[in-house]
Motif scaffolding. Structure first.
Motif, short mmCIF file in Angstrom:
data_model
loop_
_atom_site.label_atom_id
_atom_site.label_comp_id
_atom_site.label_asym_id
_atom_site.label_seq_id
_atom_site.Cartn_x
_atom_site.Cartn_y
_atom_site.Cartn_z
N LEU A 493 13.28 -11.03 8.62
CA LEU A 493 12.65 -9.99 8.58
C LEU A 493 11.65 -9.86 7.45
O LEU A 493 10.41 -9.45 7.44
N TYR A 494 11.88 -10.34 6.27
CA TYR A 494 11.18 -10.47 4.92
C TYR A 494 9.84 -11.29 5.41
O TYR A 494 8.75 -11.03 4.90
N LEU A 495 10.20 -12.51 6.15
CA LEU A 495 9.25 -13.35 6.62
C LEU A 495 8.26 -12.61 7.34
O LEU A 495 6.88 -12.72 7.32
N ALA A 496 8.56 -12.00 8.49
CA ALA A 496 7.82 -11.10 9.23
C ALA A 496 7.12 -9.99 8.60
O ALA A 496 5.70 -9.61 9.04
N THR A 497 7.43 -9.66 7.44
CA THR A 497 6.67 -8.24 6.84
C THR A 497 5.98 -8.87 5.79
O THR A 497 5.45 -8.22 4.69
N GLN A 498 5.72 -10.24 5.46
CA GLN A 498 5.10 -11.19 4.57
C GLN A 498 5.58 -10.73 3.09
O GLN A 498 5.04 -10.97 2.16
N GLN A 499 6.84 -10.51 3.01
CA GLN A 499 7.64 -10.41 1.62
C GLN A 499 8.32 -11.84 1.30
O GLN A 499 9.58 -12.03 1.30
N TYR A 500 7.47 -12.82 1.10
CA TYR A 500 7.75 -14.19 0.91
C TYR A 500 8.89 -14.40 -0.30
O TYR A 500 9.90 -15.09 0.11
N SER A 501 8.78 -13.91 -1.30
CA SER A 501 9.73 -14.05 -2.46
C SER A 501 11.09 -13.77 -1.80
O SER A 501 12.12 -14.30 -2.33
N MET A 502 11.25 -12.56 -1.41
CA MET A 502 12.40 -11.71 -1.08
C MET A 502 13.09 -12.71 0.34
O MET A 502 14.16 -12.93 0.38
N ALA A 503 12.23 -13.00 1.20
CA ALA A 503 12.44 -14.14 2.18
C ALA A 503 13.07 -15.27 1.49
O ALA A 503 14.31 -15.72 1.99
N MET A 504 12.51 -16.12 0.71
CA MET A 504 12.98 -16.99 -0.04
C MET A 504 14.34 -16.82 -0.66
O MET A 504 15.29 -17.81 -0.52
N LYS A 505 14.29 -15.75 -1.29
CA LYS A 505 15.84 -15.40 -1.85
C LYS A 505 17.03 -15.39 -0.96
O LYS A 505 17.95 -16.01 -1.23
N ASN A 506 16.68 -14.65 0.36
CA ASN A 506 17.87 -14.57 1.09
C ASN A 506 18.04 -15.91 1.88
O ASN A 506 19.29 -16.17 2.23
N ILE A 507 17.10 -16.65 2.21
CA ILE A 507 17.56 -17.98 3.08
C ILE A 507 18.24 -19.01 2.15
O ILE A 507 18.84 -19.68 2.51
N GLN A 508 17.75 -18.94 0.68
CA GLN A 508 18.41 -19.87 -0.17
C GLN A 508 19.95 -19.55 -0.32
O GLN A 508 20.70 -20.13 -0.29
N GLU A 509 19.98 -18.26 -0.28
CA GLU A 509 21.62 -17.75 -0.30
C GLU A 509 22.26 -18.22 1.05
O GLU A 509 23.42 -18.65 1.01
N ALA A 510 21.68 -18.06 2.17
CA ALA A 510 22.10 -18.50 3.64
C ALA A 510 22.42 -19.90 3.32
O ALA A 510 23.47 -20.55 4.00
N ILE A 511 21.47 -20.71 2.83
CA ILE A 511 21.72 -22.16 2.89
C ILE A 511 22.87 -22.70 2.07
O ILE A 511 23.53 -23.44 2.38
N GLU A 512 23.05 -22.00 0.77
CA GLU A 512 23.98 -22.36 -0.14
C GLU A 512 25.42 -21.99 0.43
O GLU A 512 26.16 -22.80 0.31
N ILE A 513 25.56 -21.11 1.23
CA ILE A 513 27.05 -20.63 1.82
C ILE A 513 27.05 -21.84 3.05
O ILE A 513 28.20 -22.33 3.01
N ALA A 514 26.39 -21.91 3.74
CA ALA A 514 26.20 -22.92 4.85
C ALA A 514 26.51 -24.15 4.37
O ALA A 514 27.48 -24.98 5.25
N GLN A 515 26.03 -24.76 3.34
CA GLN A 515 26.25 -26.11 3.00
C GLN A 515 27.49 -26.28 2.34
O GLN A 515 28.18 -27.48 2.39
N GLU A 516 28.06 -25.10 1.94
CA GLU A 516 29.41 -25.17 1.35
C GLU A 516 30.48 -25.08 2.28
O GLU A 516 31.42 -25.81 2.42
N LYS A 517 30.28 -24.26 3.47
CA LYS A 517 31.26 -24.00 4.40
C LYS A 517 31.16 -24.57 5.72
O LYS A 517 31.99 -24.79 6.54
N LEU A 518 30.03 -25.09 6.24
CA LEU A 518 29.77 -25.46 7.31
C LEU A 518 29.50 -27.24 7.45
O LEU A 518 29.00 -27.81 6.43
N PRO A 519 29.61 -27.85 8.70
CA PRO A 519 29.45 -29.30 8.74
C PRO A 519 27.99 -29.40 8.56
O PRO A 519 27.03 -28.27 8.84
N SER A 520 27.26 -30.31 8.17
CA SER A 520 25.99 -30.89 7.73
C SER A 520 25.05 -30.87 9.28
O SER A 520 23.91 -30.51 8.89
N ASN A 521 25.62 -31.00 9.95
CA ASN A 521 25.09 -30.92 11.47
C ASN A 521 25.15 -29.67 12.26
O ASN A 521 24.91 -29.32 13.43
#
Length: 539
Positions: A493-521
């Motif tokens: 959503l933030y990417l679509a509304t060109q709020q790139y810093s907020m987009a980066m903050k949220n995607i990093q949180e998503a990736i951090e959780i996924a790397q901890e809890k999900l298989p790498s593939n």
């Protein structure tokens, strides 16, 4: 367990004497075999029980007339053992042979005849033929009504069985009506702390649980538990079942820490007091697995699901519904781990069309095919699940909301946004007005938000994402994969509304959780990394 071992020891000594001194078709030898079969049955060693009951039956068939009552008893022993093994066609075959004899030799209002009707009703119930079960329960009840005073305990048992049949037929108001009749009798002749009252409270709680009235379910389950705590030792198996029932409700309303607390109490009693292959153990392992599954700890969930499967594979025939339930759970967790091939393989071993719980498999197949982007198959399975629910559940049951939201999400995925919004609103109409798990409501909010994002109504998108996020952050562990999904949606959503810093903050949180809890593939992690790369390209 010690008493059974001692009894078995003495029965075996008697058998050795009989086998050495009596002819092989002597009725005393049949009695000895029957006694040993009964002990093995009490120990839940059903294959051994069947072996000795069969030996007894072969002698009795040769020694007695074809309509002798003892032959009926022997057929019944074999039939009830097949019932315990989950082989209901075989169970019915032998119990109906017993009934055929009893109907010839017993008076029509005889109590043994009533019990045979009752046993056959139970077997039809286990087969999922609830109308036939009701037919036999009512035959039992007709005998009891003629032979017993109106406040007799056996009438209460009969009312409970009829209530259970109506529950399984989906007529919950009739079920509660008969359960209440049972309770009224029991309250007259039972002391306040009698376990029979706890059984009726449990039955009523179970019905309210199925109806989605979780506050009522918890009320009656807690009444039952309070009684059982007063009358049973702290390690009694019935207390384990009671803890489990309360855990089920807490799991349904999304209070996972409380659910786990009660499930672990149930498991502790069962592991300490019962055989390692006791039928209760896989139930509790499965339920604990389900809580870990809901908490997003998929590897821990799989561990408990596989414990349950290991026990049931040894104890049950391949077509048993409880074994199918294990495969369903394992299929669901493989889906969430992103291994869709393994998920489909497991689900194909689960419930088959026509089984009473086929709707569970339909829903899970729908989720798997949606994740595989096979939307026509996903919709087909979700619609099957909806159709089954419409025949068996109250109109505003919380499970309908889940199915409506799933259907809505498929329509969103194929660009049918108005239909998507319509189904999500149906879901919310139930979830915002009927007690259900807040997390189910959160999923619908997130799905609605994603639909509005795709039609570029960004303010409404954010409203729904924030509602869903608030619930998930309150109810889920901080590293739950569903939170990663939410952060990813917000990042897009933030990417679509060109709020790139907020987009980066949220995607990093998503990736951090996924790397901890999900298989790498895992497909979700790969999606998150794609979104990250897209954000990184922006100024």
């Amino acid at each position: 367990m010690g008493n059974y071992s001692k009894a078995l020891e003495f029965f075996e000594k008697a058998r050795q004497v009989f086998e050495n001194t009596l002819p092989p078709n002597h009725l005393d030898l049949a009695t000895s075999y029957g006694n040993i079969g009964g002990i093995y049955s009490s120990m839940s060693e059903y294959s051994k029980a069947l072996e000795f009951y069969d030996k007894a039956l072969k002698i009795i068939e040769k020694a007695l007339p074809s309509d002798h009552p003892n032959l009926a008893t022997s057929y019944s022993n074999v039939g009830l053992t097949y019932k315990d093994m989950g082989d209901y066609p075989k169970a019915l075959e032998f119990c109906e042979k017993a009934l055929e004899i009893e109907e010839k030799v017993l008076p029509p209002n005889y109590s043994s005849l009533a019990m045979s009707y009752n046993d056959i009703g139970l077997m039809y119930n286990m087969k999922g033929d609830y109308s036939k079960a009701l037919e036999f329960y009512e035959k039992t009840h007709q005998i009891f009504e003629k032979a017993l005073p109106p406040d007799h305990p056996d009438l209460a048992t009969s009312y409970n069985n009829i209530g259970s049949a109506y529950k399984d037929l989906g007529d919950y108001s009739k079920a509660v009506e008969f359960y209440d009749k049972a309770l009224q009798i029991e309250e007259k002749f039972l002391p306040l702390n009698h376990s029979g009252l706890a059984t009726s409270h449990t039955n009523i709680g179970l019905t309210h649980n199925i109806m989605g009235d979780y506050s009522k379910a918890l009320e009656f389950y807690e009444k039952a538990h309070e009684t059982l705590q007063k009358v049973l030792p702290s390690d009694h198996p019935d207390l384990a079942t009671s803890y489990n029932n309360i855990g089920v409700v807490y799991n349904k309303i999304g209070d996972y820490s409380r659910a786990l607390e009660f499930y672990n109490k149930a498991l502790k009693i069962t592991e300490e007091a019962l055989l390692l292959n006791h039928p209760l153990l896989p139930v509790f392992y499965s339920n604990i697995g389900l809580v870990y599954h809901n908490m997003g700890d998929y590897s821990e969930a799989l561990k408990f699901y596989e414990k349950a499967l290991k026990i049931r594979e040894k104890a049950l025939p391949q077509n048993h519904l409880d074994l199918a339930g294990c495969y369903h759970n394992i299929g669901a967790v493989y889906h969430d781990l992103g291994d869709y091939t393994a998920a489909v393989d497991a689900l194909q071993k689960a419930f088959q069309e026509g089984d009473p719980t086929w709707t569970l498999t339909c829903s899970c197949f729908g989720r798997v095919y949606r994740s595989m982007k096979d939307y026509s198959k996903a919709l087909e399975y979700f619609e099957q699940s909806l159709l089954i629910g419409q025949k068996t559940l109250p109109e505003r049951h919380p499970d309908f909301a889940i199915t409506y939201s799933n259907i809505g999400d498929v329509h969103r995925s194929v660009g049918e946004y108005e239909r998507s919004l319509s189904f999500h609103r149906k879901a919310l109409d139930i979830q915002e007005n009927v007690q259900c798990s807040p997390l189910q409501c959160a999923t619908t909010y997130i799905n609605l938000g994603e639909t509005y994002r795709q039609i570029q109504d960004y303010p409404t998108t954010m409203t729904y994402f924030e509602k869903g996020l608030e619930i998930r952050e309150k109810k889920l562990p901080k590293n739950h994969p569903d939170l990663a999904v939410t952060y990813h949606n917000i990042a897009k959503l933030y990417l679509a509304t060109q709020q790139y810093s907020m987009a980066m903050k949220n995607i990093q949180e998503a990736i951090e959780i996924a790397q901890e809890k999900l298989p790498s593939n895992h497909p979700h992690l790969l999606d998150y990394k794609e979104t990250l790369a897209e954000i990184q390209k922006k100024p």
